[in-house]
Every structure is written in C-alpha cells, then in structure tokens.
Design a protein around this motif. Structure first.
Motif: not given
Length: 264
Positions: A82, A85-86, A89, A118
């Motif tokens: 996660e 992904i953060e 992004r 994602a």
C-alpha cells in the motif's frame, strides 16, 4: 534525455521499479539497478540491502526502510504494498529495492500483483539471487557435471512437524543439492528431518553468511553436525545453506585461507 536513459529507458514519475540488489556486493548490481538508484525519488528497501548499495543512490532520494526479518517486529506485507501504491500515486519515481532477486523468496510477486490491482505501472529488474551468487562468491559452484544435473532452491522458513506439507523423503530421493534461504533458525529441525528421510548424515553442508560482502564467512561441515558447528563458529543470519555434494567442492576450488572473492 541522457545516454543512460536512452539505453535503459526512462524511470517515469508515478511508476514503481521492483529491483534486485544482489547478494550484497555493489559490484554485482546490474547496470539497470544502478540507473534506478541514481534516478529514484523514493527508495523503499529491505533488510538485506547493504549500505554500500544504498550509497549509490542519488543524495536527494528519500530512503524508507521496510525490512522484514524473521522473529523480529516487521512491517506487514500489505502495508508495504500500500505504501508503494501511495508513493506512486503521489507522482514519485518509486524504487522497491530488495536483496537478491525480487522474485526469488523476496515477495516481489505479491507486490507486483498488488500494483496490477491498483493500476500502478511497474517494471521488474532482476538481480543475482543470493542462493547462486552467494555460493559463487564463496567458491562453491551450484552445479558441476560430476555432481548434479539439478539444484533445488528452497525457503528455510518451514515447520518440520508435518504441518508444512513438505515431503522431505521426496527431496532426499532426488539427490539434488538443496540451497536454503532463511534457514539458520530452523536448521536444527531441517537436518534431522532430512536424515530421517534418507539423506546420509555425512552429506556435505556449506553455510555462507553475509555472502559477497567484506563480512563474508563460510563453514563447510556435515548434515549431522551442521547446527552445532554453526553455533560454535558464531554464525548468524543472513545465511545461505547448501546441502549436497556441491558443498564439498569448496576445498578443491579455494586454497586454505584464500578468499573466494579474490579468485580470477
């Protein structure tokens, strides 16, 4: 774009590169891995990435430790994915740096699947896995024509009470050397399990700690005495353990007191 980017491709903002850092010696990095280190905005690295490798990163890069070590408090894999992904992004060039190869007992496959889900673009950069590069650095070939036609790479994070479903007799029957990752803590269970399954107690065993680094040490012993000998020598993880005929070849290839890394 400079010549390196022209040759190896741009590390685009908003992408994640899953990169193998090899067994420890920065000289064993691929050119693509060095390119990523010198381009990344954020480096999320694991516990087996050496300081010498991290020193090649550009000074402005943010470094985030995300190491997982057996028996010690560690980030959960879901949280690491996660975080990747953060960061992507948010528009960063994210380098997920792993010891060895990211897809060999490195959970890189799990992270790749998370990035796919994602819709985050990513690239995989293979590295020299410690089970092969670490043995070579210690002067131990993974295969020779006279000893074996196959080799088995295996995680040592396993129970030996039958709950893991491992058929040790099946492995013993192959006659192929076992190369174990993350096995130091379970060696006192693995060795008796293999002996009970039919592997000879005097089967050669090689234990390589801190492979390919200045702190590298190697012990050649037997399956029956491997755990006691490792304790006596003060060996601790991280280590690669080779069980089989290949372990006995070190003495023939490396003279007494000669560091295998000095071989031509």
């Amino acid at each position: 774009m400079n010549a390196i980017t022209d040759r190896f491709g741009a590390f685009e903002p908003g992408t994640v590169w899953l990169v193998g850092a090899g067994p420890g010696d920065p000289g064993l990095l691929t050119l693509l891995a060095v390119h990523a280190l010198q381009t990344a905005d954020v480096i999320v690295y694991d516990a087996l990435v050496s300081d010498d490798v991290l020193a090649l990163a550009r000074p402005e890069a943010i470094r985030e430790f995300a190491g997982k070590r057996g028996g010690k408090p560690s980030p959960k894999q879901r949280d690491i994915t996660e975080r990747l992904i953060e960061l992507a992004r948010a528009g960063h060039r994210v380098l997920r740096l792993k010891g060895g190869d990211p897809f060999v007992f490195g959970r890189g496959g799990e992270e790749a699947l998370g990035l796919v889900a994602a819709h985050v673009p990513f690239k995989v950069v293979p590295g020299i896995t410690a089970g092969l590069g670490g043995l070579a650095a210690a002067g131990i070939p993974a295969t020779t024509r006279d000893t074996n036609q196959a080799v088995i790479l295996m995680t040592g994070h396993c129970a030996t009470d039958g709950s893991d479903g491992i058929d040790w007799a099946a492995y013993a029957r192959t006659g192929a050397p076992l190369i174990l990752y993350m096995a130091m803590s379970n060696l006192p269970k693995i060795a008796p399990a293999l002996i009970a399954a039919g592997t000879a107690p005097d089967t050669p065993v090689a234990i390589v700690v801190r492979a390919s680094t200045e702190a590298q040490r190697t012990l050649v012993t037997t399956l029956a005495t491997a755990h006691d000998d490792a304790i006596a020598a003060g060996f601790e993880a991280p280590a690669i353990i080779a069980i089989g005929a290949i372990a006995g070849l070190k003495a023939a290839l490396v003279g007494a007191g000669l560091d295998a890394r000095a071989l031509p």
